[in-house]
Scaffold this motif. Structure first.
Motif, PDB file in Angstrom:
ATOM      1  N   TYR A   1       1.221   4.800   1.624  1.00 20.42           N
ATOM      2  CA  TYR A   1       0.651   5.584   2.722  1.00 20.42           C
ATOM      3  C   TYR A   1       1.317   6.967   2.645  1.00 20.42           C
ATOM      4  O   TYR A   1       2.457   7.122   2.629  1.00 20.42           O
TER       5      TYR A   1
ATOM      6  N   THR B   1      -2.776  10.448   7.706  1.00 21.46           N
ATOM      7  CA  THR B   1      -3.728   9.212   7.506  1.00 21.46           C
ATOM      8  C   THR B   1      -3.176   8.065   7.287  1.00 21.46           C
ATOM      9  O   THR B   1      -3.057   6.976   7.910  1.00 21.46           O
ATOM     10  N   GLY B   2      -1.873   8.449   6.182  1.00 19.61           N
ATOM     11  CA  GLY B   2      -1.420   7.035   5.954  1.00 19.61           C
ATOM     12  C   GLY B   2      -0.399   6.613   6.939  1.00 19.61           C
ATOM     13  O   GLY B   2      -0.309   5.383   7.281  1.00 19.61           O
ATOM     14  N   ARG B   3       0.109   7.588   7.728  1.00 18.64           N
ATOM     15  CA  ARG B   3       1.080   7.062   8.870  1.00 18.64           C
ATOM     16  C   ARG B   3       0.219   6.259   9.935  1.00 18.64           C
ATOM     17  O   ARG B   3       0.717   5.301  10.550  1.00 18.64           O
ATOM     18  N   ALA B   4      -0.955   6.765  10.102  1.00 15.67           N
ATOM     19  CA  ALA B   4      -1.786   6.112  11.229  1.00 15.67           C
ATOM     20  C   ALA B   4      -2.256   4.754  10.716  1.00 15.67           C
ATOM     21  O   ALA B   4      -2.106   3.959  11.348  1.00 15.67           O
ATOM     22  N   ALA B   5      -2.480   4.676   9.238  1.00 11.04           N
ATOM     23  CA  ALA B   5      -3.013   3.268   8.760  1.00 11.04           C
ATOM     24  C   ALA B   5      -1.753   2.500   8.911  1.00 11.04           C
ATOM     25  O   ALA B   5      -1.634   1.190   9.049  1.00 11.04           O
ATOM     26  N   ALA B   6      -0.427   2.996   8.288  1.00  9.94           N
ATOM     27  CA  ALA B   6       0.809   2.222   8.409  1.00  9.94           C
ATOM     28  C   ALA B   6       0.890   1.562   9.953  1.00  9.94           C
ATOM     29  O   ALA B   6       1.384   0.429  10.129  1.00  9.94           O
ATOM     30  N   GLN B   7       0.852   2.407  10.887  1.00 14.03           N
ATOM     31  CA  GLN B   7       1.000   1.994  12.340  1.00 14.03           C
ATOM     32  C   GLN B   7       0.041   0.813  12.690  1.00 14.03           C
ATOM     33  O   GLN B   7       0.331  -0.081  13.392  1.00 14.03           O
ATOM     34  N   ALA B   8      -1.190   1.112  12.477  1.00 13.58           N
ATOM     35  CA  ALA B   8      -2.160   0.111  12.490  1.00 13.58           C
ATOM     36  C   ALA B   8      -1.876  -1.336  11.945  1.00 13.58           C
ATOM     37  O   ALA B   8      -1.894  -2.449  12.592  1.00 13.58           O
ATOM     38  N   ALA B   9      -1.463  -1.244  10.761  1.00  9.62           N
ATOM     39  CA  ALA B   9      -1.200  -2.517   9.947  1.00  9.62           C
ATOM     40  C   ALA B   9       0.362  -3.050  10.621  1.00  9.62           C
ATOM     41  O   ALA B   9       0.166  -4.233  10.824  1.00  9.62           O
TER      42      ALA B   9
ATOM     43  N   GLY C   1       0.899  -1.138   0.008  1.00 14.27           N
ATOM     44  CA  GLY C   1       0.108  -0.108  -0.124  1.00 14.27           C
ATOM     45  C   GLY C   1       0.909   1.359  -0.025  1.00 14.27           C
ATOM     46  O   GLY C   1       2.055   1.226   0.578  1.00 14.27           O
TER      47      GLY C   1
END
Length: 170
Positions: free
Chosen positions: A62, A66-74, A60
């Motif tokens: 990022y 928003t991308g940083r949060a998605a990457a951390q969650a993943a 993906g």
């Protein structure tokens, strides 16, 4: 004679060309018939799932907060799901571990590995002691890699295999 030879060549060449065109048309018609038969019905669920799996993105992109949060969650989800794997389901059966990991070198003496012979292993036990042998097996020594090249072996499993080896030479 030359004109007749040329005419014969043109007739033969034309016949071969016409034959190839006819063959191509037959192949195209057969392909269309086969294609229509193969895809008349719905695809099976397994085939559809396989197609969807192949079409999943490899990674993906990022960007920004928003991308940083998605990457951390993943990353957190991946870390939570990845439990360390232990070889042979955690079994401490020294004979089994020896047979699957250690025997390749210690049965043949490859790369200077001591064989399970009282003369070779017995001297090491007398000189170094069990604890040093276990430590060397865990950390590696000379040409022997740490844990016999199986990083998924636990310390207890390595100790069990060393104990099995020592029991064999006594």
């Amino acid at each position: 004679m030359s004109e007749q030879h040329d005419r014969q060549f043109i007739q033969t060449f034309s016949a071969v060309l016409a034959g190839l065109v006819a063959f191509t048309v037959v192949i195209i018609i057969l392909a269309l018939i086969i294609h229509d038969r193969e895809f008349d019905g719905e695809q099976s669920a397994a085939r559809q799932a396989a197609v969807e799996e192949r079409l999943q993105p490899v990674g993906g992109v990022y960007a920004g907060e928003t991308g940083r949060a998605a990457a951390q969650a993943a990353a957190e989800a991946a870390a939570a799901s990845s439990e360390p794997q232990v070889a042979f389901e955690g079994s401490t059966d020294g004979e089994m571990i020896y047979g699957r990991v250690c025997a390749a070198c210690h049965d043949s003496g490859a790369a200077g590995a001591p064989r399970l012979v009282a003369g070779e292993m017995g001297a090491r036990v007398a000189d170094k002691g069990r604890e040093t042998l276990v430590s060397n097996a865990i950390n590696g020594i000379n040409a022997m890699p740490a844990r016999g090249g199986r990083s998924d072996l636990s310390d207890e499993q390595v100790a069990a295999s060393v104990d099995y080896m020592l029991d064999q030479v006594e």
